[in-house]
Write a protein that holds these residues in place. Structure first.
Motif, mmCIF file in Angstrom:
data_model
loop_
_atom_site.group_PDB
_atom_site.id
_atom_site.type_symbol
_atom_site.label_atom_id
_atom_site.label_comp_id
_atom_site.label_asym_id
_atom_site.label_seq_id
_atom_site.Cartn_x
_atom_site.Cartn_y
_atom_site.Cartn_z
ATOM 1 N N TYR A 1 -28.494 21.067 0.430
ATOM 2 C CA TYR A 1 -29.309 21.674 1.479
ATOM 3 C C TYR A 1 -29.051 23.179 1.532
ATOM 4 O O TYR A 1 -27.961 23.634 1.207
ATOM 5 C CB TYR A 1 -28.975 21.064 2.847
ATOM 6 N N PRO A 2 -30.020 23.943 2.027
ATOM 7 C CA PRO A 2 -29.810 25.398 2.163
ATOM 8 C C PRO A 2 -28.763 25.700 3.240
ATOM 9 O O PRO A 2 -28.493 24.870 4.110
ATOM 10 C CB PRO A 2 -31.190 25.910 2.598
ATOM 11 N N ASP A 3 -28.237 26.916 3.194
ATOM 12 C CA ASP A 3 -27.212 27.314 4.169
ATOM 13 C C ASP A 3 -27.722 27.202 5.607
ATOM 14 O O ASP A 3 -26.984 26.766 6.501
ATOM 15 C CB ASP A 3 -26.777 28.768 3.919
ATOM 16 N N LEU A 4 -28.970 27.601 5.819
ATOM 17 C CA LEU A 4 -29.512 27.565 7.185
ATOM 18 C C LEU A 4 -29.563 26.131 7.713
ATOM 19 O O LEU A 4 -29.381 25.886 8.897
ATOM 20 C CB LEU A 4 -30.916 28.194 7.217
ATOM 21 N N TRP A 5 -29.818 25.217 6.802
ATOM 22 C CA TRP A 5 -29.836 23.798 7.179
ATOM 23 C C TRP A 5 -28.487 23.416 7.783
ATOM 24 O O TRP A 5 -28.419 22.791 8.847
ATOM 25 C CB TRP A 5 -30.112 22.957 5.923
ATOM 26 N N HIS A 6 -27.411 23.818 7.105
ATOM 27 C CA HIS A 6 -26.068 23.475 7.601
ATOM 28 C C HIS A 6 -25.810 24.132 8.946
ATOM 29 O O HIS A 6 -25.223 23.513 9.844
ATOM 30 C CB HIS A 6 -25.001 23.896 6.586
ATOM 31 N N ARG B 1 -28.006 25.054 11.232
ATOM 32 C CA ARG B 1 -28.772 24.348 12.262
ATOM 33 C C ARG B 1 -28.143 22.997 12.574
ATOM 34 O O ARG B 1 -28.078 22.574 13.722
ATOM 35 C CB ARG B 1 -30.207 24.106 11.766
ATOM 36 N N SER C 1 -31.652 18.489 15.894
ATOM 37 C CA SER C 1 -32.807 19.273 15.481
ATOM 38 C C SER C 1 -33.142 19.003 14.020
ATOM 39 O O SER C 1 -34.255 19.234 13.572
ATOM 40 C CB SER C 1 -32.528 20.765 15.673
ATOM 41 N N ILE C 2 -32.163 18.527 13.280
ATOM 42 C CA ILE C 2 -32.389 18.180 11.876
ATOM 43 C C ILE C 2 -32.658 16.678 11.758
ATOM 44 O O ILE C 2 -33.546 16.256 11.040
ATOM 45 C CB ILE C 2 -31.143 18.534 11.027
ATOM 46 N N GLN D 1 -33.132 34.603 6.786
ATOM 47 C CA GLN D 1 -33.819 33.420 7.298
ATOM 48 C C GLN D 1 -34.072 33.525 8.806
ATOM 49 O O GLN D 1 -34.513 32.562 9.425
ATOM 50 C CB GLN D 1 -32.980 32.181 7.020
ATOM 51 N N LEU E 1 -35.716 21.510 6.197
ATOM 52 C CA LEU E 1 -35.210 21.975 7.493
ATOM 53 C C LEU E 1 -34.215 23.113 7.350
ATOM 54 O O LEU E 1 -33.727 23.643 8.334
ATOM 55 C CB LEU E 1 -34.590 20.800 8.258
ATOM 56 N N GLY E 2 -33.901 23.486 6.116
ATOM 57 C CA GLY E 2 -33.026 24.621 5.884
ATOM 58 C C GLY E 2 -33.804 25.925 5.762
ATOM 59 O O GLY E 2 -33.254 26.932 5.340
ATOM 60 N N TRP E 3 -35.105 25.900 6.072
ATOM 61 C CA TRP E 3 -35.903 27.133 6.025
ATOM 62 C C TRP E 3 -36.322 27.548 7.426
ATOM 63 O O TRP E 3 -36.598 26.689 8.278
ATOM 64 C CB TRP E 3 -37.150 26.933 5.149
ATOM 65 N N ARG E 4 -36.339 28.845 7.619
ATOM 66 C CA ARG E 4 -36.785 29.371 8.906
ATOM 67 C C ARG E 4 -38.196 28.884 9.201
ATOM 68 O O ARG E 4 -39.027 28.760 8.301
ATOM 69 C CB ARG E 4 -36.773 30.899 8.847
ATOM 70 N N ASP E 5 -38.490 28.619 10.412
ATOM 71 C CA ASP E 5 -39.811 28.206 10.906
ATOM 72 C C ASP E 5 -40.190 26.775 10.535
ATOM 73 O O ASP E 5 -41.254 26.309 10.914
ATOM 74 C CB ASP E 5 -40.934 29.159 10.441
ATOM 75 N N VAL E 6 -39.380 26.135 9.748
ATOM 76 C CA VAL E 6 -39.658 24.716 9.505
ATOM 77 C C VAL E 6 -38.990 23.961 10.646
ATOM 78 O O VAL E 6 -37.786 24.095 10.862
ATOM 79 C CB VAL E 6 -39.103 24.240 8.146
ATOM 80 N N ARG F 1 -38.495 20.417 13.031
ATOM 81 C CA ARG F 1 -38.659 18.973 13.152
ATOM 82 C C ARG F 1 -38.762 18.628 14.638
ATOM 83 O O ARG F 1 -38.082 19.226 15.470
ATOM 84 C CB ARG F 1 -37.458 18.253 12.549
#
Lengths: 742, 127
Positions: A626-631, A633, A640-641, A703, B12-17, B19
């Motif tokens: 997963y991308p860093d932002l995913w972690h 969040r 939220s995920i 991001q 969900l690891g992208w901005r503005d995406v 859920r």
């Protein structure tokens, strides 16, 4: 013959203190368990408070109930019975008191450090190294007091309860020391001298045998003293005691590796663990049968005596758990049960049923004797029994169902050959009704404990103004003289002409050799130590010496400074309590998580983080997934995920500063353990860490996240998570410093 | 609640995406509006409706067991919608903005996953 009688008084004051501590810490530990159960049913109960979030609370619960509740109960039971069995006061009141106050201080230290996230992360051995040292010292005080009391005893033969006490004292000392060999990095951080596979092996050698020698042997000893006393019946079989004692302590010690089936542990070790676990069934049931059959001719008393009811249910749960344990150790069963709640149900059947009920029976039996007043309410103890029993059943039945549900859902494929439940949270959601049922069951059990506390308090209030000091009398210990004339042989008396071997066999079968050992406590202890150590070494030596057990992988390199700091956060937050880092070579797992885990991937993992439960998914291959932002969040707000996730939020990781200055200390400790960091890397550790953190933080800013995260804990944790399980996908980086190659 | 294919979870690891759970009755897309992004439905169902005074239900699209539905097609982002899309039974969905799909190859690739069933504004199409 004129026998000189000696007068003496027992020390019941220390027993009263340990009884009080048992009840108080029991309530604390069980309330922590109840809160943890609520958190699993609804993460709202984490209240976003770091100190009581599930990952920190669970070790607090396990440590409190094992070492504070059960530990104090053991001391109470041993101090009361040992004096009477040896017809002497404890050797030193001072040591008894140091034992008491020292143990309580250790518990308080645990109750402070674990919520602060100060942990070594190895299950049931989480306490940091200064507390480990304190435990060693207090255990030595206890052992010294017991051995010196044996020396001044007035009873030649050691009763069976004392055999079990000795096995406990010796084995716990060995387990504690060898499982707690650490290199300190700071006062609150340390690294196991073992890594990966070997660390996992040592942890489960310890973990399994802590159950064996802290929750089994001392309680068998207590059973052998208090159950015959309560029933007013002698122990059913002396020979069965001998047989099951020696087989139990010898076999138990081999069984630990069954906790690591299908993992990166060499298969020979886990198979050996399984074989000995299956064998362990028999000596365990020897104890159960000896306990239950002690009640022969006294079963009518069980109907009217709540103390005997507690004992009978305790021993029955012991029998059930020790049948289930070997069953769970069988590979094909473990394939299904491992990482699931089945293990939790199994453990709680043993803890609530066997340990808990034996303690309650003992407390109710002790109360009138140590407080010198009649029990305040027999009726209330009867109600406690029924409330507790229903509580246990309401706890374990749904959790067995939860375990089976999890295991089956994780393993099931659909007709097209795909995982039927690919989303982990689907399996979690199915468990919610069962988790709520557990809350009710656990709540009932605690209600029963509170009833016990109230009953004991009211009994204590009835105590006399001054406790009567009963003076006992017994002759001094006579010299241990081996009789020159052996008792006549039945074979000779029958006139049978038999070979010499038959006489020897008769000698052995009558256990006269053992009666001789029982008169020699130090020799007896030596034999116990030999049994335990030799059995341990059969597994430990090959695990450490055979190089092929852990084939090296050239692309596996040490963690970068930032990743190492992230690993500390992972440990501190107790992530291992819910997430494994071990993909088993099972299709359902490789489909779900990725390539199965190899032993060589963990050579720098001091301590290992394989975990033992999957409340959440395995994380060994989460790196790069997963991308860093995913972690970010996900850590901030898991729902939220993943809606309906039961993972607690960790918002403080985004606001708490990362302690960069500690990183060189972590690396230095690792270097001392053989991790190949060079001096240059150590000198520039903080620069490397800051550079990597900046890269991650800049990416997050791109991001849309706020700036300044490079100084926060979250970036280190992201760095660590993104590294997990990625080494085998990379080419070895020739000429690159180990710590900066990622 | 439906399962989430990994490519979708990655989004969900992208901005503005984002859920979220949308309740029954909420309109996801009005007729005549441009979608501006795609929805990945993970559970629940939506109604495709059209009409003047009273809306006429054209079809109901539900998420199959263990699957996910992408709507509308990424090629329809700038098309004025001929239908209104309304939540029929509570949906768990991920919204991916169109700007992101155009600018990020990884996003486009994730949405191309064969694990997603596709629903165009004018009718179902195989993914």
């Amino acid at each position: 013959m004129n026998v000189q009688m000696e007068s003496f008084v027992y020390d019941d004051k220390v027993v009263r203190k340990f009884v009080l501590a048992t009840v108080v810490w029991g309530i604390v530990g069980m309330l922590a368990g109840l809160l943890a159960a609520l958190q699993l049913a609804d993460p709202l109960f984490n209240f976003e408070i770091p100190w009581i979030t599930f990952g920190r609370l669970r070790p607090l619960h396990t440590n409190a109930v094992i070492f504070a509740f059960a530990g104090n109960a053991i001391f109470a039971g041993v101090y009361y019975s040992l004096q009477r069995l040896l017809k002497t006061r404890m050797w030193s009141d001072l040591l008894s008191n140091i034992n008491f106050w020292g143990w309580q201080l250790i518990i308080v230290a645990a109750a402070i450090t674990l919520p602060l996230g100060i942990t070594q992360s190895r299950e049931y051995a989480e306490l940091e190294w200064p507390i480990d040292i304190a435990i060693t010292l207090i255990w030595v005080v206890f052992a010294l007091n017991v051995f010196m009391t044996l020396k001044i005893r007035r009873e030649r033969h050691l009763y069976v309860a004392i055999w079990f006490y000795l096995a406990t004292i010796i084995t716990i000392a060995i387990l504690h020391i060898f499982n707690n060999l650490w290199v300190p990095a700071t006062w609150t951080d340390s690294y196991s001298i073992y890594a990966g596979v070997q660390d996992a092996f040592m942890q489960w050698w310890y973990g399994h045998n802590a159950v064996g020698f802290l929750l089994t042997t001392p309680f068998l000893g207590l059973m052998y003293y208090y159950m015959p006393k309560a029933a007013n019946r002698p122990v059913f079989s002396y020979k069965l005691s001998i047989l099951h004692f020696w087989t139990l302590i010898f076999i138990y010690i081999w069984a630990g590796p069954h906790h690591l089936h299908y993992t990166a542990l060499p298969e020979w070790a886990s198979t050996l663990g399984m074989l000995f676990s299956v064998m362990l069934w028999m000596p365990s049931w020897g104890g159960m049968l000896n306990g239950l059959l002690t009640l022969r001719g006294a079963w009518h008393k069980v109907a009217e005596d709540p103390i005997l009811k507690f004992f009978v249910v305790a021993v029955t749960f012991y029998g059930m758990s020790t049948f289930e344990g070997p069953l769970l150790s069988i590979k094909k069963v473990n394939y299904l049960s491992h990482y699931t709640d089945w293990t939790i149900a199994h453990v709680h059947a043993g803890a609530l049923g066997w340990v808990g009920f034996l303690v309650f029976g003992m407390l109710y039996w002790l109360a009138p004797r140590i407080f010198q007043a009649e029990l305040w309410s027999k009726k209330l103890s009867e109600v406690h029994f029924w409330v507790g029993t229903i509580g246990i059943l309401l706890y374990i039945v749904p959790i067995y169902a939860a375990g089976l549900t999890q295991g089956l859902m994780w393993l099931t494929f659909d007709d097209a050959g795909r995982l039927a439940y690919p989303d982990f949270v689907e399996t979690t959601q199915k468990l919610m009704p069962m988790y709520w049922a557990r809350v009710v069951g656990g709540g009932l059990y605690i209600t029963g404990t509170l009833m016990c506390a109230w009953n004991l308090l009211m009994t204590w209030k009835r105590r006399p103004a001054t406790y009567e000091q009963t003076v006992h009398q017994a002759p001094a210990l006579a010299p241990n003289v081996r009789p020159t004339v052996e008792s006549p042989s039945d074979l000779e008396a029958s006139g049978a002409h038999v070979a010499n071997v038959a006489y020897r066999l008769e000698y052995f079968m009558k256990a006269r050799w053992h009666a001789r050992w029982e008169a020699l406590p130090f020799f007896f202890s030596l034999m116990v130590a030999l049994a335990v150590i030799s059995a341990s070494l059969f597994e430990i030596i090959p695990t450490f010496l055979i190089k092929s057990n852990v084939p090296t992988i050239s692309s596996v390199t040490p963690y970068t400074p930032l990743e190492l700091a992230g690993r500390e956060i992972y440990i501190s937050e107790g992530c291992y309590n819910c997430h494994s880092q071990m993909v088993r070579p099972i299709r359902a797992e490789t489909e779900r998580y990725g390539e199965y885990s190899k032993p060589g991937e963990f050579v720098y993992d001091h301590p290992f983080q394989w975990g033992s439960r999957r409340i959440g998914p395995d994380l060994h291959r989460v790196g790069g997934k997963y991308p860093d932002l995913w972690h970010l969040r996900h850590m901030k707000d898991p729902e939220s995920i993943t809606p309906h996730s039961i993972m607690p939020p960790f918002p403080w990781l985004l606001t708490e500063d990362l302690e960069y200055e500690k990183i060189p200390k972590f690396m230095l400790a690792m270097k001392r353990l053989g991790v190949p960091y060079d001096q240059g890397e150590l000198d520039r550790a903080i620069d490397y860490a800051r550079a990597q953190a900046k890269g991650i933080a800049d990416g997050l800013v791109e991001q849309g996240e706020t700036s300044g995260l490079e100084n926060k804990k979250i970036v280190a944790l992201i760095a660590y998570l993104q590294r997990l399980g990625t080494d085998i996908k990379k080419e070895p980086a020739a000429g690159t410093p180990a710590a900066v190659s990622h | 609640m439906g399962s989430v294919p990994d490519p979708v979870r990655r989004l969900l690891g992208w901005r503005d995406v984002i859920r979220g759970i949308r309740p029954a009755g909420q309109v996801l897309l009005y007729r005549g509006h441009r979608p501006g992004g795609v929805f990945v439905l993970l559970s629940g169902s939506v109604l495709f409706e059209r009409g003047g005074g009273g809306l006429k239900s054209l079809r109901e699209v539900g998420v199959p067991e263990g699957g996910a539905v992408l709507l509308p097609l990424p090629t329809e982002l700038d098309v004025e919608s001929p239908v209104q899309i309304t939540v029929a039974t509570e949906v768990d969905l991920v919204f991916v903005p169109g700007t992101l799909i155009e600018s990020d190859e990884q996003i486009a690739r994730a949405l191309d996953s064969r694990e997603l069933r596709r629903e165009g504004l004018r009718g179902p199409r195989a993914g």
